[in-house]
Write an enzyme that holds these catalytic residues in place. Structure first.
Site, PDB file in Angstrom:
ATOM      1  N   CYS B  84       0.828  -1.217   0.000  1.00  0.00           N
ATOM      2  CA  CYS B  84       0.000   0.000   0.000  1.00  0.00           C
ATOM      3  C   CYS B  84       0.857   1.259   0.000  1.00  0.00           C
ATOM      4  O   CYS B  84       0.328   2.366  -0.092  1.00  0.00           O
ATOM      5  CB  CYS B  84      -0.935   0.006   1.199  1.00  0.00           C
ATOM      6  SG  CYS B  84      -1.623  -1.608   1.538  1.00  0.00           S
ATOM      7  N   HIS B 331      -9.017   4.057  -1.325  1.00  0.00           N
ATOM      8  CA  HIS B 331      -7.672   3.519  -1.091  1.00  0.00           C
ATOM      9  C   HIS B 331      -7.299   2.582  -2.245  1.00  0.00           C
ATOM     10  O   HIS B 331      -7.241   1.376  -2.079  1.00  0.00           O
ATOM     11  CB  HIS B 331      -7.658   2.802   0.267  1.00  0.00           C
ATOM     12  CG  HIS B 331      -6.316   2.272   0.682  1.00  0.00           C
ATOM     13  ND1 HIS B 331      -5.119   2.759   0.177  1.00  0.00           N
ATOM     14  CD2 HIS B 331      -5.966   1.298   1.563  1.00  0.00           C
ATOM     15  CE1 HIS B 331      -4.121   2.082   0.746  1.00  0.00           C
ATOM     16  NE2 HIS B 331      -4.601   1.188   1.572  1.00  0.00           N
TER      17      HIS B 331
END
Ligand code: ZN
Lengths: 132, 388
Positions: B84, B331
């Protein structure tokens, strides 16, 4: 994701027998096994080490939304198990999920981990059960 | 050599069933070029972050795909992966490439197309950022890993479930004016507490969503920066690593890689946490925003919640955090780090959707997995810091 047969086979000693490693130089224990001691580096001497698998629940959660391969098992408890001989490991905690608490004692049990579809391989390994 | 960010653009965060990763990356890149007032032919190299395009859409080799689609061949294109944190990793590589003297104008981008596969497959793909052999095989998920951190933190420091809900409440409030946010609705404590349990004690409204999106920024050397209006200067850049598996950490109530990356960035920038006017932190799950306050030095250990209770991290407070709504409102893992930097850029030049008055120094914090990779960048309206 389907877990490969070679991967499952490679992990048999760890998953079936809880054999990790220990650094003879500094006595740090590793489970899952490490073949290199991060503290002693080149001076480290790695040897096999048998864990009892007994320990306590360091923290845990109850998985309600699962990754593929685990959908049929929800809700299930997963914890970080602090092993008596040192170090911690992730693992499922079997039984009633409402009885799991931080700090409770656990012992290892041999169970089916996952099935890769109807035709696929059944993977076995260690899970943990609350003591008493 | 000082390096500046002179433009950026992102797609809307959401479920883009009609758009491919090519479409999204090209849109973000075009917006970034337009924002900087330059053309594609001015770009000398591209760094692009993507976590798991292979698992999500079966496509690897994203660097080549991005320059091909944008008509920018034959410039060098490099994919960067740090789960991420892939976006900030691409950004840092672009920064270092300019500092090396090799280039003057570089694009750093990120993209992820997550909604083409089913939910359980996406959860499994994201777990690629954890330990496959012991975390994934136990049926863990990323919500599960952060849930274990949340439970450990709540017990150690007495954080209540209701207090944890203050993170999504703030971030949903901040995102109300952000047209690129995946969701635009306010939430209450009651709604958070009544949302579905995902991994106890974390509920649906504590979790960042599965998102399609892309973002891109333009970085330039100080040799050419005077050609651009409103450059945002990179004052510090820090990166650190930790164990891949959460179970190998000494503590479940902190992310040491965040702290170390921040210390490096603060030292390079020559600023202290108290000097930060606005910050974007990695709130993938509610607990992580509170851990970040403490790891980044905004609050003492165990006191992170005070910043929420006293509304200090709201716009109008002492240190507004996640002023675009944060990861809660989108996200797309590979794009997230770049999206955060775009928000800081808007804040420092004064055209944010929810503007922090007089913001001059900003910070962006992006982590991969349960904290095995962490990056912190510090930015300013004036050049500064040590850049050799
Ligand atoms: Zn050793």
């Amino acid at each position: 994701m389907v877990e490969s047969v070679p991967l499952s086979w490679r992990l048999q000693r760890q998953r079936y027998n809880l054999i990790g490693t220990r650094c003879a130089t500094c006595d740090e224990r590793f489970f899952p096994p490490r073949n290199f001691c991060p503290s002693c580096r080149r001076k480290g001497k790695i040897e096999p080490f048998q864990f009892s698998g007994r320990g306590s629940v360091e923290s845990f959660t109850v998985i309600r939304v699962a990754p593929s391969g685990f959908e049929s098992q929800t809700p299930y408890a997963v914890g970080i198990i602090k092993l008596d001989e040192g170090t911690s490991i992730s693992g499922q905690i079997v039984g009633d999920v409402t009885r799991v608490e931080m700090g409770k004692r656990v012992r290892p049990v041999f169970r089916r981990i996952r099935e890769d579809g109807k035709e696929g391989v059944i993977h076995y390994g260690v899970k943990w059960a609350l003591e008493g | 050599m000082n390096v500046a960010v002179v433009g950026g653009g992102a797609t809307k965060m959401g479920e883009h069933w009609t758009q491919s990763l090519r479409d999204l990356s090209t849109e973000a890149g075009a917006k970034a070029l337009q924002d900087a007032g330059i053309e594609g032919k001015d770009i000398e190299a591209l760094f692009i972050g993507t976590m798991s395009s292979g698992r999500f859409i079966g496509q690897e080799h994203l660097g080549a795909l991005a320059v091909d689609e944008a008509g920018l061949t034959p410039i060098p294109a490099t994919r960067c992966e740090g789960a991420c944190a892939s976006g900030s990793l691409a950004f840092r590589k672009a920064y270092l490439a300019i500092r090396s003297g090799e280039y003057d104008i570089v694009m750093a981008a990120g993209g992820e197309k997550m909604t083409d596969i089913k939910g359980p497959e996406a959860i499994s793909a994201l777990m690629g950022a954890g330990d496959q052999e012991w975390e994934s095989s136990a049926g863990l998920t990323f919500s599960g890993l952060y849930a274990m951190m949340a439970r450990a933190y709540m017990k150690r420091y007495g954080l209540t479930r209701e207090e944890l809900a203050l993170v999504p409440i703030k971030n949903h409030f901040h995102g109300l004016k952000n047209p690129l946010a995946q969701f635009q609705f306010p939430v209450t404590v009651k709604q958070v507490m009544e949302s579905a349990l995902i991994a106890d004690p974390l509920r649906l409204l504590d979790c960042s969503p599965i998102t399609d999106g892309a973002a891109a920024v333009i970085l330039v050397s100080d040799r050419v920066a005077k050609r651009f209006k409103n450059p945002m200067w990179i004052l510090g850049s820090g990166q650190a690593s930790d164990t891949l598996a959460l179970h190998n950490r000494k503590s479940l109530t902190e992310i040491p890689s965040s702290r170390i990356a921040a210390e490096k960035a603060y030292a390079q920038a020559g600023v202290s946490p108290g000097k930060i006017d606005v910050a974007e932190v990695h709130d993938c799950f509610s607990i992580e925003e509170i851990l970040a306050y403490e790891d980044l030095g905004f609050a003492e250990r165990g006191k992170g919640k005070d910043l929420l209770v006293n509304k200090e991290t709201y716009v109008g407070g002492r240190l507004p955090v996640n002023t675009d709504g944060g990861l809660k409102l989108g996200h797309p893992v590979g794009a997230t780090g770049i999206k955060q930097i775009i928000e800081i850029m808007r804040q420092l030049r004064g055209d944010a959707y929810t503007q922090v008055k007089g913001a001059r120094i900003g910070l962006a914090h992006n982590i991969g997995g349960s904290g095995a990779t962490a990056l912190v960048h510090i930015f300013g309206t004036e050049p500064g810091g040590r850049h050799g």
